[in-house]
Structures are given as C-alpha cells and as structure tokens.
Motif scaffolding. Structure first.
Motif, PDB file in Angstrom:
ATOM      1  N   SER A   1       0.702  -1.271  -0.112  1.00  0.00           N
ATOM      2  CA  SER A   1       0.107  -0.038  -0.123  1.00  0.00           C
ATOM      3  C   SER A   1       0.905   1.130  -0.010  1.00  0.00           C
ATOM      4  O   SER A   1       0.000   2.354   0.348  1.00  0.00           O
ATOM      5  N   ASP A   2       2.171   1.345  -0.181  1.00  0.00           N
ATOM      6  CA  ASP A   2       2.777   2.619  -0.313  1.00  0.00           C
ATOM      7  C   ASP A   2       2.579   3.583  -1.826  1.00  0.00           C
ATOM      8  O   ASP A   2       2.047   2.377  -2.482  1.00  0.00           O
ATOM      9  N   TYR A   3       3.239   4.445  -2.001  1.00  0.00           N
ATOM     10  CA  TYR A   3       3.296   4.856  -3.150  1.00  0.00           C
ATOM     11  C   TYR A   3       3.925   4.248  -4.279  1.00  0.00           C
ATOM     12  O   TYR A   3       3.290   4.180  -5.293  1.00  0.00           O
ATOM     13  N   GLU A   4       5.001   3.545  -4.050  1.00  0.00           N
ATOM     14  CA  GLU A   4       5.747   2.774  -4.672  1.00  0.00           C
ATOM     15  C   GLU A   4       4.910   1.534  -5.370  1.00  0.00           C
ATOM     16  O   GLU A   4       4.797   1.207  -6.410  1.00  0.00           O
ATOM     17  N   ASP A   5       4.181   1.054  -4.323  1.00  0.00           N
ATOM     18  CA  ASP A   5       3.108  -0.118  -4.713  1.00  0.00           C
ATOM     19  C   ASP A   5       2.203   0.236  -5.680  1.00  0.00           C
ATOM     20  O   ASP A   5       1.683  -0.252  -6.548  1.00  0.00           O
ATOM     21  N   ALA A   6       1.537   1.589  -5.222  1.00  0.00           N
ATOM     22  CA  ALA A   6       0.525   2.069  -6.013  1.00  0.00           C
ATOM     23  C   ALA A   6       0.887   2.150  -7.732  1.00  0.00           C
ATOM     24  O   ALA A   6       0.347   1.986  -8.384  1.00  0.00           O
ATOM     25  N   LEU A   7       2.298   2.826  -7.686  1.00  0.00           N
ATOM     26  CA  LEU A   7       2.639   3.139  -8.916  1.00  0.00           C
ATOM     27  C   LEU A   7       2.859   1.868  -9.631  1.00  0.00           C
ATOM     28  O   LEU A   7       2.562   1.847 -10.907  1.00  0.00           O
ATOM     29  N   ALA A   8       3.365   0.753  -8.997  1.00  0.00           N
ATOM     30  CA  ALA A   8       3.663  -0.426  -9.677  1.00  0.00           C
ATOM     31  C   ALA A   8       2.197  -0.990 -10.094  1.00  0.00           C
ATOM     32  O   ALA A   8       2.137  -1.507 -11.070  1.00  0.00           O
ATOM     33  N   ALA A   9       1.077  -0.863  -9.446  1.00  0.00           N
ATOM     34  CA  ALA A   9      -0.163  -1.287  -9.740  1.00  0.00           C
ATOM     35  C   ALA A   9      -0.670  -0.562 -10.853  1.00  0.00           C
ATOM     36  O   ALA A   9      -1.232  -1.239 -11.794  1.00  0.00           O
ATOM     37  N   ILE A  10      -0.412   0.630 -10.979  1.00  0.00           N
ATOM     38  CA  ILE A  10      -0.939   1.481 -12.188  1.00  0.00           C
ATOM     39  C   ILE A  10      -0.008   1.121 -13.439  1.00  0.00           C
ATOM     40  O   ILE A  10      -0.879   0.956 -14.349  1.00  0.00           O
ATOM     41  N   ALA A  11       1.006   0.790 -13.064  1.00  0.00           N
ATOM     42  CA  ALA A  11       2.217   0.514 -14.286  1.00  0.00           C
ATOM     43  C   ALA A  11       1.632  -0.931 -14.810  1.00  0.00           C
ATOM     44  O   ALA A  11       1.442  -1.176 -16.218  1.00  0.00           O
ATOM     45  N   LEU A  12       0.922  -1.763 -13.792  1.00  0.00           N
ATOM     46  CA  LEU A  12       0.615  -3.126 -14.339  1.00  0.00           C
ATOM     47  C   LEU A  12      -0.810  -2.866 -15.307  1.00  0.00           C
ATOM     48  O   LEU A  12      -0.859  -3.739 -16.277  1.00  0.00           O
ATOM     49  N   GLU A  13      -1.534  -1.742 -14.846  1.00  0.00           N
ATOM     50  CA  GLU A  13      -2.663  -1.578 -15.729  1.00  0.00           C
ATOM     51  C   GLU A  13      -2.343  -1.225 -16.901  1.00  0.00           C
ATOM     52  O   GLU A  13      -3.192  -1.514 -18.089  1.00  0.00           O
ATOM     53  N   LEU A  14      -1.265  -0.167 -17.156  1.00  0.00           N
ATOM     54  CA  LEU A  14      -0.849   0.195 -18.360  1.00  0.00           C
ATOM     55  C   LEU A  14      -0.299  -1.087 -19.323  1.00  0.00           C
ATOM     56  O   LEU A  14      -0.388  -1.199 -20.516  1.00  0.00           O
ATOM     57  N   GLU A  15       0.315  -1.955 -18.443  1.00  0.00           N
ATOM     58  CA  GLU A  15       1.012  -3.055 -18.936  1.00  0.00           C
ATOM     59  C   GLU A  15      -0.045  -3.783 -19.970  1.00  0.00           C
ATOM     60  O   GLU A  15       0.082  -4.499 -20.931  1.00  0.00           O
ATOM     61  N   LYS A  16      -1.133  -4.364 -19.012  1.00  0.00           N
ATOM     62  CA  LYS A  16      -2.058  -5.016 -19.383  1.00  0.00           C
ATOM     63  C   LYS A  16      -2.881  -4.596 -20.832  1.00  0.00           C
ATOM     64  O   LYS A  16      -3.281  -5.132 -21.564  1.00  0.00           O
ATOM     65  N   ARG A  17      -2.642  -3.195 -20.849  1.00  0.00           N
ATOM     66  CA  ARG A  17      -3.057  -2.747 -22.194  1.00  0.00           C
ATOM     67  C   ARG A  17      -2.024  -2.268 -23.279  1.00  0.00           C
ATOM     68  O   ARG A  17      -2.524  -1.524 -24.142  1.00  0.00           O
ATOM     69  N   ASN A  18      -0.980  -3.016 -22.991  1.00  0.00           N
ATOM     70  CA  ASN A  18       0.098  -2.742 -23.936  1.00  0.00           C
ATOM     71  C   ASN A  18       0.476  -1.131 -24.316  1.00  0.00           C
ATOM     72  O   ASN A  18       0.744  -0.546 -25.225  1.00  0.00           O
ATOM     73  N   LEU A  19       0.414  -0.331 -23.061  1.00  0.00           N
ATOM     74  CA  LEU A  19       0.557   1.132 -23.017  1.00  0.00           C
ATOM     75  C   LEU A  19       2.043   1.499 -22.285  1.00  0.00           C
ATOM     76  O   LEU A  19       2.375   2.717 -22.600  1.00  0.00           O
ATOM     77  N   ILE A  20       2.811   0.473 -21.646  1.00  0.00           N
ATOM     78  CA  ILE A  20       3.963   1.147 -20.975  1.00  0.00           C
ATOM     79  C   ILE A  20       4.848   1.638 -21.880  1.00  0.00           C
ATOM     80  O   ILE A  20       5.448   2.720 -21.568  1.00  0.00           O
ATOM     81  N   GLU A  21       4.987   0.840 -23.119  1.00  0.00           N
ATOM     82  CA  GLU A  21       6.101   1.462 -24.152  1.00  0.00           C
ATOM     83  C   GLU A  21       5.733   2.848 -24.791  1.00  0.00           C
ATOM     84  O   GLU A  21       6.550   3.379 -25.392  1.00  0.00           O
ATOM     85  N   CYS A  22       4.291   2.889 -24.589  1.00  0.00           N
ATOM     86  CA  CYS A  22       4.026   4.297 -25.249  1.00  0.00           C
ATOM     87  C   CYS A  22       4.044   5.489 -24.408  1.00  0.00           C
ATOM     88  O   CYS A  22       3.840   6.625 -25.083  1.00  0.00           O
ATOM     89  N   VAL A  23       4.236   5.457 -23.117  1.00  0.00           N
ATOM     90  CA  VAL A  23       4.403   6.525 -22.263  1.00  0.00           C
ATOM     91  C   VAL A  23       5.446   7.357 -22.848  1.00  0.00           C
ATOM     92  O   VAL A  23       6.564   7.208 -22.727  1.00  0.00           O
ATOM     93  N   ALA A  24       4.956   8.492 -23.506  1.00  0.00           N
ATOM     94  CA  ALA A  24       6.315   9.522 -24.106  1.00  0.00           C
ATOM     95  C   ALA A  24       6.534  10.617 -23.090  1.00  0.00           C
ATOM     96  O   ALA A  24       7.583  11.013 -23.130  1.00  0.00           O
ATOM     97  N   TYR A  25       5.545  11.105 -22.159  1.00  0.00           N
ATOM     98  CA  TYR A  25       5.845  12.209 -21.398  1.00  0.00           C
ATOM     99  C   TYR A  25       4.910  11.873 -19.854  1.00  0.00           C
ATOM    100  O   TYR A  25       3.928  11.026 -20.115  1.00  0.00           O
ATOM    101  N   ILE A  26       5.346  12.408 -18.863  1.00  0.00           N
ATOM    102  CA  ILE A  26       4.841  12.073 -17.718  1.00  0.00           C
ATOM    103  C   ILE A  26       4.749  13.536 -16.967  1.00  0.00           C
ATOM    104  O   ILE A  26       5.538  14.293 -16.761  1.00  0.00           O
TER     105      ILE A  26
END
Ligand SMILES: Nc1ncnc2c1ncn2[C@@H]1O[C@H](COP(=O)(O)OP(=O)(O)O)[C@@H](O)[C@H]1O
Ligand SMILES: CC(=O)OP(=O)(O)O
Ligand SMILES: [Mg+2]
Length: 402
Positions: free
Chosen positions: A58-83
C-alpha cells in the motif's frame, strides 16, 4: 519515438494516487483511475470507474507498480512518451511548469514543509515514476503557478514587511491548475465569450478555494502561504484567529506541531460534524436528522459565500460565478445554499437547472434574471498537466538533438 504515444499524469495526494493516460495527439483520455487508502490496510485500485480491487501492498511505490501493471495489461507501457506530475507548492521558485531534474526535485523538497499534506506525497510519486520510467521526460505542474499574477495587496499579510522580505512570508494560493482550466472554459461559454470577464471560481473538493479571475488572470485567491488558509475544508479549518490558537496552546499545553496537525487533519467538516470529512456522508446524516451534520454544512456554506462576496471586490466587474471540484460539480445542496446567501448581489438560481447531473457537463444554473451568470464547469486538471508535460517534454527532446 513510439508509434502510439500517450501521456501519463500522476496526482499523488495524501491518501490517494490519481492517474490518467491521454492520447498524445488528441489529448483524449484513454484510461483513468485512482488508488485510494495509501499506507493503510485497505488500499484499493479503481480503473475507469469500475469496481474497486483490493491491493496487497500500500505505499506510493506499490500504487505506482499497480498503475504500471494496468498500463502493461493494455500494452501502453512502451507508449508513455511524457509524464506530468501535479505538485501542490512551487514556492517562490517556480512560476510555471518545469522539466523534472534532480536539482528541481531538491528545490521542490525545500518548499515542501509549506504544503505538508501534499508535497511529500507528490515527491513520492515523482521518485517512483522516475525509477519506473527512466528516460521518459517528466514535468512538474504546480498549483501555485496560476496565482503568480496576484498583486502585493492581495498576497501580503498584515505582518511586519521584513517577514516577507527576509523569510518569504506571503500568500501563494493553490488549485491553480483547476482555476486555470475552469477560467479558460468559462471564457468560451457563449454568455461570456468576447467579454473581458470577471469571474469568481469556487473549487470545492477535499481542499477548497475561491479564485477571482479578471481577463483570464488570477487576481485573488483564498488559500495562502499554505493550503490551510481560507475556506473550511474536509479536514482543514481554513481561516482561524491566530489569537485563538495561541490561547489554545496555553490552555491545553499543545505544541505548534500538535496544533498544526489538528488544523490540517482533524478540523473542517470532519471536526465540526464529528462524523466525516466526506460531504456525501454529511448530506445523508443531515437528511436523517443529525444536527451537527447540518451545522457543519451550514458553516461550510457561510464561509464559501463570504469568500465569494469578498473575492468579487477584486474584480472590475462580476460576470460569472463558477462551481467546480467534487463538491462544486456534484452537490446540488451546497450550490443551492451558497447561491441563497448571495441574494444581495442579485444572484438567483434556477432550481431545475441546478438539479441537472454532472454527467451533463458544463451547464448554466442561474435564472434568466440573475445579475451574475452561475455555472458548473467540471474541472480537468489532468488535461492541463498533460498539455504542459507534452509542451516541455517535446522541448527537452528538441534540446537534446540541438
Ligand atoms: N454526488 C455528490 N454529492 C455531494 N458531494 C459529493 C458528491 N460526489 C463527490 N462529492 C464530494 O466531493 C468531495 C471530494 O472532492 P474531490 O474534488 O474529488 O476531492 P480531492 O480534493 O481529493 O480531489 C468529497 O467531500 C465528496 O463527498
Ligand atoms: C492544495 C489542495 O488543497 O489540494 P487538494 O484539494 O487536492 O487537497
Ligand atoms: Mg482535488
């Protein structure tokens, strides 16, 4: 460069991480969600308003990991151009959005004691995202930037001038990304288009602030050097007589740190009602006859109406009153009560229009005969953050190849 670039926006709050993914070209949202209950036993992730999914850690690092997983499921990780990251306090250093570097992170850290509920959480999100997305340009977008245009009369406190000169004690204002977006949208309303309008915007969410906007620029706002000043909020007290705090410290033996904690986390709607900081819970309790919930809501409303009236005096003319934020957009009751307080300005609500749901989007809620146009404009801080992330991210790429 990837073929299908997207922008990731991250808003790390004191207990939640909101994120969204926008198409880099159209700027339309592809995915959005919120991870709630950070650093508690009950962390959940909600994606695209779906069912909450419980997370193991449940910390911020874990939340970011869970969010990254959602992006990964949709093949979006490699698409992130800017944050783009929402950062609450930019202090006197950052008058506008900026590309995140190690030096910028340290400068943000230096002003963080001025927004303790927000900036440390914001920086945790930045640290996690920089680790997880190395090489992706990341941009900080500050709540304080939009208010750089306010004049000394509006930003100075009635304290010795040396405190401003030597210690930088002044008002900054917050929610600027929301006020900026809403004022731009308001200027496009047919009723306001073409006039160099004077607006008062009430951003009412967990944090709440009012902003006076003249000709598209912030000229006054209710939050101060920290996000504690001004309106009564979910857990924050807003304006309080400093003398009352001194008296309390002496009476109860509480330290400054204790009182800061009370003012930030145990006050506001929560402190007044003794029930909750969540307006939905309080509206329900009032309907069921709870007198403290009624008192908390009416006190919240009184302060909002007074701030709107006061901020109108910073405008050359008062053309529009705009509601936004979770409460401003959704609470028919709060808008009705606030507008009732504003009769002295000739402001009148149309009950039927006010009752329309937020799913209807931008909408007028005042009557034909109202002296000031009243409207609801759903805020979209993510879009503003994404625009800045794209603009500064692109510039950094160009600089690399120059
Ligand atoms: N339908 C609704 N009716 C009344 N209040 C609502 C409704 N939906 C959300 N809210 C209130 O909005 C507030 C949260 O606002 P929001 O802008 O999402 O907060 P934050 O500052 O965390 O971004 C809460 O007090 C919540 O109760
Ligand atoms: C600055 C501030 O109060 O932000 P929030 O409404 O997200 O708490
Ligand atoms: Mg908010």
């Amino acid at each position: 460069m990837n073929e299908y670039p997207v922008i990731l926006t991250i808003n790390c709050g004191s207990s939640s991480v909101k994120f969204s993914v926008l198409d880099e070209i159209s700027m339309e949202p592809l995915l959005a969600g919120i991870c709630e209950g950070i650093n508690t036993e009950a962390t959940t992730l909600i994606v695209n308003s779906g069912e909450p999914v419980k997370l193991a850690h449940s910390d911020y690092e874990d939340a970011l990991a869970a969010i990254a997983l959602e992006l990964e499921k949709r093949n979006l990780i490699e698409c992130v151009a800017y944050i783009g990251h929402r950062i609450a306090h930019g202090g006197a250093i950052f008058g506008e959005s900026v590309l995140l570097t190690d030096e910028v992170v340290e400068q943000i850290r230096a002003v963080s004691p001025l927004a303790p509920l927000h900036n440390y959480a914001n920086l945790s999100g930045v640290a996690s995202a920089r680790l997880r997305f190395p090489g992706v340009p990341q941009v900080a977008v500050f709540d304080t930037s939009f208010h750089q245009t306010i004049s000394p009369e509006a930003y100075l406190y009635g304290l010795p001038y040396s405190y401003f000169k030597e210690h930088g004690v002044r008002r900054y204002g917050f929610h600027g990304t929301s006020h900026r977006y809403v004022s731009m949208q308001a200027a496009e309303l047919p009723e306001l288009k073409g006039v160099s309008s004077g607006l008062v915007i009430a951003h009412l969410g967990n944090g709440a602030s009012v902003c006076a906007v003249a000709g598209g620029q912030s000229v006054d706002t209710s939050m101060g050097m920290t996000p504690l000043e001004g309106l009564i909020m979910g857990t924050r007290c807003g304006d309080v007589d400093f003398g009352a705090m001194v008296w309390l410290a002496r009476q109860t033996g509480q330290s400054l740190d204790d009182l800061e904690q009370v003012a930030n986390t145990e006050s506001g709607l929560l402190g007044l009602s003794g029930i909750s900081s969540d307006l939905r819970t309080l509206e329900k309790a009032w309907r069921e006859g709870d007198a403290r919930a009624e008192l908390a809501i009416n006190t919240f409303v009184h302060r909002i109406a007074r701030a709107i009236g006061g901020h109108a005096t910073s405008l050359p003319r008062f053309d529009g009153l705009i509601f936004t934020g979770g409460i401003g957009e959704n609470s028919v009751l709060i808008r009705r009560l606030v507008i009732k307080h504003l009769r002295v300005f000739g402001i009148e609500m149309d009950e039927e229009k006010n009752a329309r749901p937020n799913s209807d989007g931008e909408r007028i809620i005042s009557s034909e005969s109202s002296a000031v146009l009243c409207a609801v404009i759903p805020t979209n801080e993510e879009k503003m953050i994404a625009f800045d992330a794209r603009r500064l991210g692109k510039a950094s790429h160009l600089a690399e190849f120059a």
